[in-house]
Design an enzyme around this catalytic site. Sequence first.
Site, PDB file in Angstrom:
ATOM      1  N   ASP A  80       0.827  -1.213   0.000  1.00  0.00           N
ATOM      2  CA  ASP A  80       0.000   0.000   0.000  1.00  0.00           C
ATOM      3  C   ASP A  80       0.856   1.255   0.000  1.00  0.00           C
ATOM      4  O   ASP A  80       0.526   2.236  -0.672  1.00  0.00           O
ATOM      5  CB  ASP A  80      -0.906   0.007   1.229  1.00  0.00           C
ATOM      6  CG  ASP A  80      -2.129  -0.874   1.060  1.00  0.00           C
ATOM      7  OD1 ASP A  80      -3.234  -0.386   1.294  1.00  0.00           O
ATOM      8  OD2 ASP A  80      -1.968  -2.049   0.715  1.00  0.00           O
ATOM      9  N   ASP A 122      -1.364  -5.437   3.790  1.00  0.00           N
ATOM     10  CA  ASP A 122      -2.736  -4.947   3.889  1.00  0.00           C
ATOM     11  C   ASP A 122      -3.783  -5.770   3.141  1.00  0.00           C
ATOM     12  O   ASP A 122      -4.805  -6.149   3.693  1.00  0.00           O
ATOM     13  CB  ASP A 122      -2.808  -3.507   3.377  1.00  0.00           C
ATOM     14  CG  ASP A 122      -1.953  -2.565   4.200  1.00  0.00           C
ATOM     15  OD1 ASP A 122      -0.802  -2.901   4.455  1.00  0.00           O
ATOM     16  OD2 ASP A 122      -2.425  -1.477   4.558  1.00  0.00           O
ATOM     17  N   CYS A 194       4.718  -2.707   8.526  1.00  0.00           N
ATOM     18  CA  CYS A 194       4.928  -1.395   9.142  1.00  0.00           C
ATOM     19  C   CYS A 194       4.885  -1.466  10.670  1.00  0.00           C
ATOM     20  O   CYS A 194       4.109  -2.232  11.243  1.00  0.00           O
ATOM     21  CB  CYS A 194       3.887  -0.410   8.647  1.00  0.00           C
ATOM     22  SG  CYS A 194       3.835  -0.285   6.847  1.00  0.00           S
ATOM     23  N   GLU A 447      -6.763   4.901  -0.568  1.00  0.00           N
ATOM     24  CA  GLU A 447      -6.590   5.426   0.783  1.00  0.00           C
ATOM     25  C   GLU A 447      -6.256   6.914   0.742  1.00  0.00           C
ATOM     26  O   GLU A 447      -5.453   7.355  -0.079  1.00  0.00           O
ATOM     27  CB  GLU A 447      -5.448   4.697   1.507  1.00  0.00           C
ATOM     28  CG  GLU A 447      -5.795   3.296   1.917  1.00  0.00           C
ATOM     29  CD  GLU A 447      -4.682   2.634   2.712  1.00  0.00           C
ATOM     30  OE1 GLU A 447      -4.973   1.627   3.369  1.00  0.00           O
ATOM     31  OE2 GLU A 447      -3.526   3.106   2.667  1.00  0.00           O
ATOM     32  N   SER A 473      -5.675   4.775   5.744  1.00  0.00           N
ATOM     33  CA  SER A 473      -4.659   3.879   6.278  1.00  0.00           C
ATOM     34  C   SER A 473      -4.882   3.696   7.770  1.00  0.00           C
ATOM     35  O   SER A 473      -5.359   4.613   8.456  1.00  0.00           O
ATOM     36  CB  SER A 473      -3.266   4.461   6.031  1.00  0.00           C
ATOM     37  OG  SER A 473      -2.291   3.775   6.782  1.00  0.00           O
TER      38      SER A 473
END
Length: 561
Positions: A80, A122, A194, A447, A473
């Site tokens: 993403d 994601d 992340c 997003e 996000s």
Amino acid sequence: MMERSGKILCGLQNQYYRATYKSMGFTTEDLKRPMIGIANAWSECVPGHFNLRQVAQRVKDGIYRAGGTPVEFGVIGGCDGMGQGHDGMHYILPSREIIANSIESMAQINLFDGIVLLGSCDKIVPGMLMAAARLDIPCILLPGGPMEGGIEFDGRKSDQTSSTEAYGMLSANKITEKEYTSLENLACPTCGSCAYLGTANTMCSLSEALGMTLPDGGIIPAASAARLAVAEDTGIKIVELVEKNITARQIITKESMRNAIKICLAMSGSTNAVMHLTAIAHEAELDMNVLEEFDQLSGVTPQLAKINPASEYNMVDFYRAGGVSRLLEEMQPIICADEMTVTAHTVLDNIKNHIYQYPEDCRVIKTMADPFGYQGGVAVLRGNLAPDSGITKPGAFDESLHHFTGEAICFDSEEAAEEAILKGVIRDGHVVVIRYEGPKGGPGMREMYKAMKYLYGRGLSKTTALITDGRFSGTNNGCFVGHISPEAAEGGAIAIIKDGDRIEIDVEKRSINLLVSSEEIENRLKEWKRPEPKFKRGYLGLYCKIAASGSEGAILQYDKL
């Protein structure tokens, strides 16, 4: 010989298939064992997947050790972050369906007896879980683990998003160019998903809560030796699941789905989880309204964990505080602990047998008796702007923003809004409206990550709001409402908002309304004209025709063809 693989590997008539495997070095003994597919989303495009080669090898070791034969194949996986702010983001959500379809295809072409799903990010994690639910064979999902936090910036350990926030600060002359550029080498010290609680780590955590990942398997850090150890355990367990015929739909049930929803609410997970869990429930044919479950359970599920963006603590801190296992243990009174999991034992068995490697940390995870809040961190809003639904994340923004009324300023694309924010057009009291970014209109429901980060960087995160038929996000904070349904491209009310209109967002009342008369809304809708699709060829040309709304999980509706 196993029931599925035996159809092509057993008997004189099936020499063709055995010869094909033997051309790649498989032996006669290999082909007598359970054939375990390994769907590996490894690539050098995604930091959350970069270590999956090593993880896959340890999974193979475990499968061999338990008496199975591993067969690895590749799966796409887009990051993403790499798709943010340009046309690539149109493809991110639609790639979820490609992932599910490709795993289904490979499992059925090769008649694997079970599958280990390796993915961390994601849309990859939900896509893999959708495939598992659709196939209903023994499956285990194993992520690659979160990355470590970077150098401290703005009061917390930094990550990729710190760079975007910092760019907003730079544009507002709040930091120097030297301070800004220093983050490039120091914000992401290791590979992994992340460091914050975005959609990736939310879905990895919820896979644990669903029972589809071994305890701690979703959140052990990517660079940890324990990540490789859980990989080998996963390989051993998938063979056991095949031998015991424990399939995905025995694990993904209505009650386990409710467990996942409660964990999402308790940890204030990404708003995207609502859409992904809806899609997984659809594939498992559960006949449940996940959106309504979120709506009902959010009022009675306390918020027990605070992780960036809701606090300065990141995913590694959450893991060390006990992670999903600690939440499940603490929430025993309100979860269904009798549900089967991929350990081949129940949630309750897993709780009783769990060994915590680190001491409790009440700064990150609190108790049911002393929660961060008495309602969940994700909320479903409705009103004349979102009659089907809009999703927000009050657990990640200041309570002063739970009731916000402001003046609309409208943009028909993400890029137009971001340009306006960086130029200083947005001011205190504005409700930024970004529309035509839904599943059909985007297409792909992009997003609005950068827009929110730029507002934060320019010091507007506590004085403005942002609403969209797109998504956010999991790292975003501030007053935002996404997934507004119906979307603008379908003639939803968000399409007819005008600059200067007043908009009210009330989290406590679970409402979002355009403060103009119903007659005026009706007249504007009569004048509205459906726009031409932005893409007419290729996969996106197909996707925008048959994608369902965000409130329905943005699944593909093949009956629309």
